[in-house]
Write a protein that holds these residues in place. Structure first.
Motif, PDB file in Angstrom:
ATOM      1  N   GLU A 148      46.533  33.307  52.181  1.00 62.55           N
ATOM      2  CA  GLU A 148      45.189  34.346  53.273  1.00 62.55           C
ATOM      3  C   GLU A 148      45.458  35.352  52.483  1.00 62.55           C
ATOM      4  OE1 GLU A 148      45.167  33.983  56.886  1.00 62.55           O
ATOM      5  OE2 GLU A 148      43.007  36.102  56.848  1.00 62.55           O
ATOM      6  N   SER A 149      47.300  36.280  52.195  1.00 65.79           N
ATOM      7  CA  SER A 149      46.503  37.400  51.209  1.00 65.79           C
ATOM      8  C   SER A 149      47.569  37.543  50.243  1.00 65.79           C
ATOM      9  CB  SER A 149      47.500  38.401  52.309  1.00 65.79           C
ATOM     10  OG  SER A 149      48.518  37.772  53.019  1.00 65.79           O
ATOM     11  N   LYS A 150      47.823  36.270  49.475  1.00 65.19           N
ATOM     12  CA  LYS A 150      48.648  36.181  47.905  1.00 65.19           C
ATOM     13  C   LYS A 150      48.208  35.859  47.162  1.00 65.19           C
ATOM     14  CE  LYS A 150      51.580  32.751  47.218  1.00 65.19           C
ATOM     15  NZ  LYS A 150      52.666  31.542  47.462  1.00 65.19           N
ATOM     16  N   THR A 151      48.465  37.234  46.042  1.00 71.35           N
ATOM     17  CA  THR A 151      47.598  36.715  44.853  1.00 71.35           C
ATOM     18  C   THR A 151      47.936  35.577  44.420  1.00 71.35           C
ATOM     19  OG1 THR A 151      47.347  39.007  44.631  1.00 71.35           O
ATOM     20  CG2 THR A 151      47.974  37.646  42.681  1.00 71.35           C
ATOM     21  N   ASN A 179      38.467  38.846  49.577  1.00 75.90           N
ATOM     22  CA  ASN A 179      38.597  38.768  50.692  1.00 75.90           C
ATOM     23  C   ASN A 179      37.744  39.657  51.178  1.00 75.90           C
ATOM     24  OD1 ASN A 179      40.249  37.270  52.054  1.00 75.90           O
ATOM     25  ND2 ASN A 179      41.654  38.684  50.716  1.00 75.90           N
ATOM     26  N   ASN A 180      36.998  39.938  50.145  1.00 81.24           N
ATOM     27  CA  ASN A 180      35.783  41.370  50.150  1.00 81.24           C
ATOM     28  C   ASN A 180      36.311  42.527  50.398  1.00 81.24           C
ATOM     29  OD1 ASN A 180      32.345  42.108  50.085  1.00 81.24           O
ATOM     30  ND2 ASN A 180      32.419  41.529  52.187  1.00 81.24           N
ATOM     31  N   LYS A 181      36.848  43.481  50.216  1.00 80.47           N
ATOM     32  CA  LYS A 181      38.024  44.471  50.440  1.00 80.47           C
ATOM     33  C   LYS A 181      37.223  44.947  49.211  1.00 80.47           C
ATOM     34  CE  LYS A 181      41.616  42.671  53.648  1.00 80.47           C
ATOM     35  NZ  LYS A 181      43.636  43.083  53.009  1.00 80.47           N
ATOM     36  N   PRO A 182      36.975  46.978  49.198  1.00 81.32           N
ATOM     37  CA  PRO A 182      36.657  47.636  48.233  1.00 81.32           C
ATOM     38  C   PRO A 182      37.883  47.567  47.929  1.00 81.32           C
ATOM     39  CG  PRO A 182      35.412  48.323  50.968  1.00 81.32           C
ATOM     40  CD  PRO A 182      36.594  46.961  51.314  1.00 81.32           C
ATOM     41  N   CYS A 183      37.557  48.139  46.467  1.00 83.39           N
ATOM     42  CA  CYS A 183      38.639  48.086  45.199  1.00 83.39           C
ATOM     43  C   CYS A 183      38.745  50.014  44.592  1.00 83.39           C
ATOM     44  CB  CYS A 183      38.903  46.964  44.517  1.00 83.39           C
ATOM     45  SG  CYS A 183      37.916  46.781  43.593  1.00 83.39           S
ATOM     46  N   ARG A 184      37.787  50.391  44.773  1.00 84.39           N
ATOM     47  CA  ARG A 184      37.525  51.444  43.638  1.00 84.39           C
ATOM     48  C   ARG A 184      35.915  52.097  44.423  1.00 84.39           C
ATOM     49  NH1 ARG A 184      36.828  51.310  37.895  1.00 84.39           N
ATOM     50  NH2 ARG A 184      38.389  50.079  37.491  1.00 84.39           N
ATOM     51  N   ASP A 185      36.101  52.908  43.860  1.00 84.71           N
ATOM     52  CA  ASP A 185      34.486  53.848  44.402  1.00 84.71           C
ATOM     53  C   ASP A 185      34.007  54.744  42.955  1.00 84.71           C
ATOM     54  OD1 ASP A 185      36.423  56.804  44.142  1.00 84.71           O
ATOM     55  OD2 ASP A 185      36.008  56.632  46.022  1.00 84.71           O
ATOM     56  N   GLU A 186      34.753  54.398  42.069  1.00 87.52           N
ATOM     57  CA  GLU A 186      34.215  55.568  40.927  1.00 87.52           C
ATOM     58  C   GLU A 186      34.381  54.388  40.013  1.00 87.52           C
ATOM     59  OE1 GLU A 186      36.292  59.520  40.500  1.00 87.52           O
ATOM     60  OE2 GLU A 186      36.123  59.054  38.799  1.00 87.52           O
ATOM     61  N   VAL A 187      33.646  54.515  38.526  1.00 84.49           N
ATOM     62  CA  VAL A 187      33.453  53.813  37.553  1.00 84.49           C
ATOM     63  C   VAL A 187      32.688  55.232  36.372  1.00 84.49           C
ATOM     64  CG1 VAL A 187      32.419  52.551  36.320  1.00 84.49           C
ATOM     65  CG2 VAL A 187      32.866  51.547  38.179  1.00 84.49           C
ATOM     66  N   ILE A 246      41.517  44.011  41.598  1.00 81.39           N
ATOM     67  CA  ILE A 246      40.350  43.077  42.388  1.00 81.39           C
ATOM     68  C   ILE A 246      39.889  42.202  42.747  1.00 81.39           C
ATOM     69  CG2 ILE A 246      38.696  45.267  40.898  1.00 81.39           C
ATOM     70  CD1 ILE A 246      37.794  42.519  39.714  1.00 81.39           C
ATOM     71  N   TRP A 247      41.341  41.067  43.122  1.00 83.61           N
ATOM     72  CA  TRP A 247      41.823  39.729  43.957  1.00 83.61           C
ATOM     73  C   TRP A 247      41.437  39.953  44.850  1.00 83.61           C
ATOM     74  CZ3 TRP A 247      40.828  35.224  42.900  1.00 83.61           C
ATOM     75  CH2 TRP A 247      41.037  34.245  43.481  1.00 83.61           C
ATOM     76  N   GLU A 248      41.520  41.167  45.951  1.00 84.77           N
ATOM     77  CA  GLU A 248      41.417  41.133  47.649  1.00 84.77           C
ATOM     78  C   GLU A 248      40.460  41.313  47.586  1.00 84.77           C
ATOM     79  OE1 GLU A 248      43.430  40.929  50.447  1.00 84.77           O
ATOM     80  OE2 GLU A 248      44.108  39.621  48.590  1.00 84.77           O
ATOM     81  N   SER A 249      39.329  42.251  46.176  1.00 87.66           N
ATOM     82  CA  SER A 249      38.002  42.421  46.559  1.00 87.66           C
ATOM     83  C   SER A 249      37.350  41.434  46.288  1.00 87.66           C
ATOM     84  CB  SER A 249      37.384  43.808  45.770  1.00 87.66           C
ATOM     85  OG  SER A 249      36.416  44.073  45.345  1.00 87.66           O
ATOM     86  N   THR A 261      27.556  37.701  48.483  1.00 89.35           N
ATOM     87  CA  THR A 261      26.799  38.835  47.962  1.00 89.35           C
ATOM     88  C   THR A 261      28.117  39.738  47.342  1.00 89.35           C
ATOM     89  OG1 THR A 261      24.573  37.538  46.956  1.00 89.35           O
ATOM     90  CG2 THR A 261      25.599  39.784  46.129  1.00 89.35           C
ATOM     91  N   ASN A 262      28.835  40.189  46.343  1.00 89.17           N
ATOM     92  CA  ASN A 262      28.971  41.285  47.024  1.00 89.17           C
ATOM     93  C   ASN A 262      28.993  41.674  46.626  1.00 89.17           C
ATOM     94  OD1 ASN A 262      31.822  42.633  45.927  1.00 89.17           O
ATOM     95  ND2 ASN A 262      33.025  41.033  46.883  1.00 89.17           N
ATOM     96  N   THR A 263      29.000  43.620  47.358  1.00 88.56           N
ATOM     97  CA  THR A 263      28.728  44.344  46.940  1.00 88.56           C
ATOM     98  C   THR A 263      29.606  45.576  46.360  1.00 88.56           C
ATOM     99  OG1 THR A 263      28.460  45.148  48.877  1.00 88.56           O
ATOM    100  CG2 THR A 263      26.226  44.062  47.702  1.00 88.56           C
ATOM    101  N   ASN A 264      30.867  44.988  46.327  1.00 96.38           N
ATOM    102  CA  ASN A 264      31.926  46.166  46.158  1.00 96.38           C
ATOM    103  C   ASN A 264      31.819  46.494  44.275  1.00 96.38           C
ATOM    104  OD1 ASN A 264      33.358  45.798  48.564  1.00 96.38           O
ATOM    105  ND2 ASN A 264      34.060  44.546  48.056  1.00 96.38           N
TER     106      ASN A 264
END
Length: 534
Positions: free
Chosen positions: A18-21, A368-376, A362-365, A325-328
């Protein structure tokens, strides 16, 4: 068997918790070239893309996956995991005959994966440097390469300016490098060739190793060419105006059919259960021509959303959550860091230093739809960072010549950048800031490319350096079309974002001035022309 895709094409062999890369997966990365944000069926287009639609919907559509606004910079960032301001590709595309490329101190994605036991195969467009042999893909980590070094060619002639650039590169059983230029394939449509070679590499793979397959199509990049019978088969529903649209649509549909064949081969080879597949475009469609980035603003060459927010998805049974649709926030540099962790790479073990990465895992993103960054960082360009030098690395000064005369068969999709433009463009959370000078592109109407709006009253974002002057700020959460500049209403946001600029500037790579050479066009083919320095 249920199919799952990953936006750039990645095939994995791994057990996944479940949480394994995933560990040591097969990776298949698929790139489209100059493909419009709206030009897929799952966004309502009348272009036929049933395979892309199916795999995207079964996987995860990546809504905020950013790339660079041109071909070379996106590929350089994908291969290195680093922003263009670090690689030197902040200036733009490599134009034919230019003596620069991805520097040899960069550890590229296939090189990193190969040292961790992967079989690595590159197919299609390289466009990351070819002026020395050491800059070519089979010397940068690919076991084999079949495709073109440059950025474009005739789909059937495989020529650029009358010289062939289609080759198969590999090392023979004695370790000798072989560059086999494919003169005999003239007349064969390149998209078919790339698909067939991808199928072959999957079927004949070394089953003792995980697979990295990089399938970089040239479709639907110019020239605007597709077989007439395929235009009838795929594009009879496309309006005849603009006149390039039908062939453009057919180029995409032929690629889509090829992707379906690749996926079917993976299924036949019992690989899908352990596979990640990623698909993305390298930039948006060329603005106001044959492709559509509706409803986004701008297109290729532009740092507005239509140029840099790519149609992308990921599909794999290894994903925990699918069908949405993933919006992260994601960036093309992120795949390097993600695959590096999956491969189990330990860069400190190798003599070649690991350069700082800008991408993040970004695998968890995506899983599992978890945010990974806030800046590009979209891009940073400063002409004070161009220096005079006689060295070959990063030569950017173009000779004055008539592009239409030299490369007219490719239309207007490739030309040098405007040397007058310096800028800083960045997305932070839902805010997107422009500072400096940059050409403005506007919007294409949903149903008519011929009605593209060009706002001639505002050709550039003027200014640069003054308080608030030359600055535009957009709130993408409320204004995804970038219609309303709200910089004056949010000076605190502008101030916070501009405080990030010095940090980026200190990591910016200087590049050198030098004129181009035409020595690479020899014996009816394109070949490297500068001797490697040892």
């Amino acid at each position: 068997m249920k199919l799952f895709l990953l936006t750039i094409g990645i095939v994995l062999f791994a057990d996944y918790g479940e949480s394994k890369t995933p560990k040591q997966p097969n990776i298949v990365m698929i790139l489209a070239d100059d493909m419009g944000y709206q030009d897929v069926g799952f966004r309502g287009s009348n272009i036929l893309t049933p395979n892309i639609d199916k795999f995207a919907k079964q996987g995860v559509i990546l809504e905020n996956h950013y790339v660079m606004p041109q071909c070379s910079p996106t590929r350089a960032s994908l291969m290195s995991g680093r922003y263009a301001m670090r690689t030197g590709f902040w200036k733009g595309n490599i134009i034919p005959n230019e003596e620069w490329g991805l520097r040899l101190n960069e550890t590229l994605l296939p090189e990193m994966l190969k040292r961790n036991g992967y079989a690595t195969h590159g197919i299609g467009k390289w466009h990351a440097g070819m002026y020395t042999w050491d800059h070519t893909p089979a010397k940068r980590g690919f076991d084999t390469f079949f495709g073109l070094y440059l950025g474009a060619q005739g789909y059937r002639s495989h020529k650029r300016s009358g010289h062939v650039d289609l080759r198969e590169d590999y090392h023979d059983k004695d370790g000798k490098f072989v560059d086999d230029i494919k003169f005999d394939l003239e007349g064969k449509y390149s998209t078919y060739l790339y698909t067939d070679r991808a199928v072959e590499k999957i079927e004949t793979r070394d089953k003792t190793k995980p697979l990295f397959l990089y399938l970089s199509y040239t479709a639907p990049h110019s020239p605007n060419d597709a077989p007439d019978d395929e235009v009838k088969r795929f594009a009879s529903q496309i309006p005849s105006s603009p006149k390039q649209r039908r062939k453009y649509a057919t180029q995409i549909s032929i690629m889509d059919e090829g992707i379906g064949k690749v996926m079917k081969t993976l299924e036949n080879e019992n690989m899908l259960d352990n596979t990640i597949i990623v698909f993305t475009a390298d930039n948006g469609a060329f603005y106001g021509k044959k492709g559509s980035n509706f409803p986004l603003r701008g297109g290729k060459l532009s740092l507005f959303e239509g140029g840099v927010r790519a149609v992308s998805f990921i599909n794999s049974p290894l994903l925990n959550t699918t069908g949405y649709t993933n919006t992260n926030l994601h960036h093309v540099t992120d795949w390097y860091a993600t695959f590096q962790k999956m491969a189990g790479d330990q860069p400190e073990k190798y003599s070649k230093p690991q350069l700082p990465l800008d991408g993040v895992d970004i695998w968890e993103s995506v899983s599992n739809n978890k945010p990974c960054r806030d800046e590009v960082l979209m891009n940073l360009r400063d002409h004070k960072m161009i220096q005079d030098s006689s060295e070959h690395e990063f030569l950017v000064k173009r000779d004055e010549f008539d592009l239409e005369e030299d490369f007219g068969e490719l239309g207007d999709d490739e030309f040098p950048d405007d040397d007058a433009c310096d800028f800083f463009v960045i997305r932070w959370k839902d805010w997107k800031l422009f500072k400096g000078t940059y050409k403005v592109q506007d919007w294409t109407n949903k149903n008519s490319l011929s009605d593209a709006k060009f706002d001639r009253s505002e050709d550039v974002l003027t200014g640069g350096g003054g308080t608030g002057s030359g600055i535009k700020l957009f709130d993408l959460s409320k204004d995804p079309r970038e219609e309303h500049n709200v910089a004056d209403k949010h000076p605190d946001v502008v101030k916070s974002i501009l405080e990030k600029l010095p940090g980026y500037m200190k990591n910016m790579t200087k590049i050198n001035k030098r004129t181009r050479s035409k020595e690479g066009m020899k014996g009816n083919a394109w070949v490297p022309w500068v001797e490697n320095k040892k």
